[in-house]
Design an enzyme around this catalytic site. Structure first.
Site, PDB file in Angstrom:
ATOM      1  N   SER A 121       0.859  -1.185   0.000  1.00 14.42           N
ATOM      2  CA  SER A 121       0.000   0.000   0.000  1.00 14.42           C
ATOM      3  C   SER A 121       0.885   1.220   0.000  1.00 14.42           C
ATOM      4  O   SER A 121       2.109   1.124   0.137  1.00 14.42           O
ATOM      5  CB  SER A 121      -0.896  -0.005   1.248  1.00 14.42           C
ATOM      6  OG  SER A 121      -0.124   0.273   2.400  1.00 14.42           O
ATOM      7  N   GLY A 122       0.270   2.395  -0.128  1.00 15.67           N
ATOM      8  CA  GLY A 122       1.037   3.627  -0.170  1.00 15.67           C
ATOM      9  C   GLY A 122       1.788   3.908   1.124  1.00 15.67           C
ATOM     10  O   GLY A 122       2.731   4.671   1.138  1.00 15.67           O
ATOM     11  N   CYS A 123       1.338   3.316   2.237  1.00 11.23           N
ATOM     12  CA  CYS A 123       1.980   3.568   3.523  1.00 11.23           C
ATOM     13  C   CYS A 123       3.017   2.513   3.869  1.00 11.23           C
ATOM     14  O   CYS A 123       3.649   2.587   4.909  1.00 11.23           O
ATOM     15  CB  CYS A 123       0.930   3.632   4.633  1.00 11.23           C
ATOM     16  SG  CYS A 123      -0.214   4.993   4.437  1.00 11.23           S
ATOM     17  N   GLY A 124       3.174   1.480   3.064  1.00 10.50           N
ATOM     18  CA  GLY A 124       4.162   0.453   3.360  1.00 10.50           C
ATOM     19  C   GLY A 124       3.620  -0.922   3.104  1.00 10.50           C
ATOM     20  O   GLY A 124       2.702  -1.112   2.324  1.00 10.50           O
TER      21      GLY A 124
END
Length: 279
Positions: A121-124
């Site tokens: 995901s964009g956060c990790g």
């Protein structure tokens, strides 16, 4: 170390700023007057290793070879730049493709990682097994003395010379390298803060610039991923123009990385084993 305020080397601009920007029209509210402005461009870059797709990244379309080398090292896909045998870029417009040939050992390690990934995901990373990859076991640095405070004097203004795209249209982050003599040597920009640092690391590797005694400067907030990237690159000092996260500080101290926050209106804040050792 030379404590004099170092001169700023003129940046070597491989790509003029307008090449990564386009002019767009807009209307003012409430008068609805029309005008135009330059905006930073971004493209989707699909990266494949030995023919297997690994990631699609949104990047600023400059210094893509530097980005791929830095991304490969900073993400732990390769251990050394010599693990990359070939790099081919294709595509046009908003769709770009990179075919990277890497050593069999690195490719085997990559396949092992892929089996453990539940997704991204964009956060990790997400997924229970992926936590181990988000918090990898990295080598502890040997430790280095802090840079002279004179090197940090006026640094926010001086790195502007290495931010042509940011000066032209904004919306991008920058990462800059200062050598062991306190000279600003190389800078890279991107819409992504991780990408800017990856490009810088890749540029240092591809231009064979020694990182010994030098430091990296990032204009973005400093989170754990940036710490991991400089650790893998062997850079001993990281200067951030925005505050670090608590976890970033913990990892910096655990791995002997000098971490310095340069606030806009107060003295530099040092989160470092070096500072503790000098106390």
């Amino acid at each position: 170390m030379n404590a004099k305020r170092p001169a700023c080397a003129a940046p070597a601009l491989e790509t003029p700023a307008p090449a990564a920007s386009q002019t767009y029209s807009y209307s003012d509210l409430p008068r609805e007057e029309s005008a135009s402005t330059a905006l930073a461009e971004e493209v989707a870059l699909a990266i494949a290793y030995n023919g297997i797709s690994q990631a699609v990244m949104l990047v600023t379309p400059t210094d893509l070879e530097d980005f791929i080398v830095g991304f490969s090292l900073g993400s732990g896909i390769i251990e050394d730049a010599t693990d990359i045998y070939d790099l081919q870029l294709t595509g046009a417009g908003s769709a770009q493709y990179a075919q990277v040939t890497i050593a069999n050992r690195a490719f085997w390690n990559l396949k092992q990682q892929r089996r453990q990934l539940a997704g991204t995901s964009g956060c990790g990373l997400c997924g229970v097994e992926a936590v181990e990859q988000a918090l990898p076991d990295l080598q502890v640095l040997a430790g280095a003395p802090l840079p002279p405070i004179e090197w940090l004097d006026g640094l926010r203004q001086r790195i502007g010379a290495f931010q042509p795209l940011g000066q032209h249209c904004g919306a991008v982050h920058a990462a800059v390298f200062m050598n062991a003599s306190g000279e600003l040597l190389l800078g890279r920009e991107d819409i992504g803060r991780h990408n800017a640092l990856d490009k810088l690391i890749g540029g240092l590797i591809r231009q064979k610039i020694s990182t010994a005694g030098g430091l990296a400067i990032v204009t973005s907030r400093c989170s754990l991923e940036l710490i991991q990237k400089v650790l893998r690159a062997g850079i001993q000092t990281l200067v951030s123009l925005s505050a670090p996260t608590g976890l970033a500080v913990q990892w910096a101290r655990r791995h002997n990385l000098n971490l310095i926050h340069l606030p806009q209106k107060s003295a530099p804040r040092v989160y470092s084993p070096a500072m503790e050792n000098q106390a």
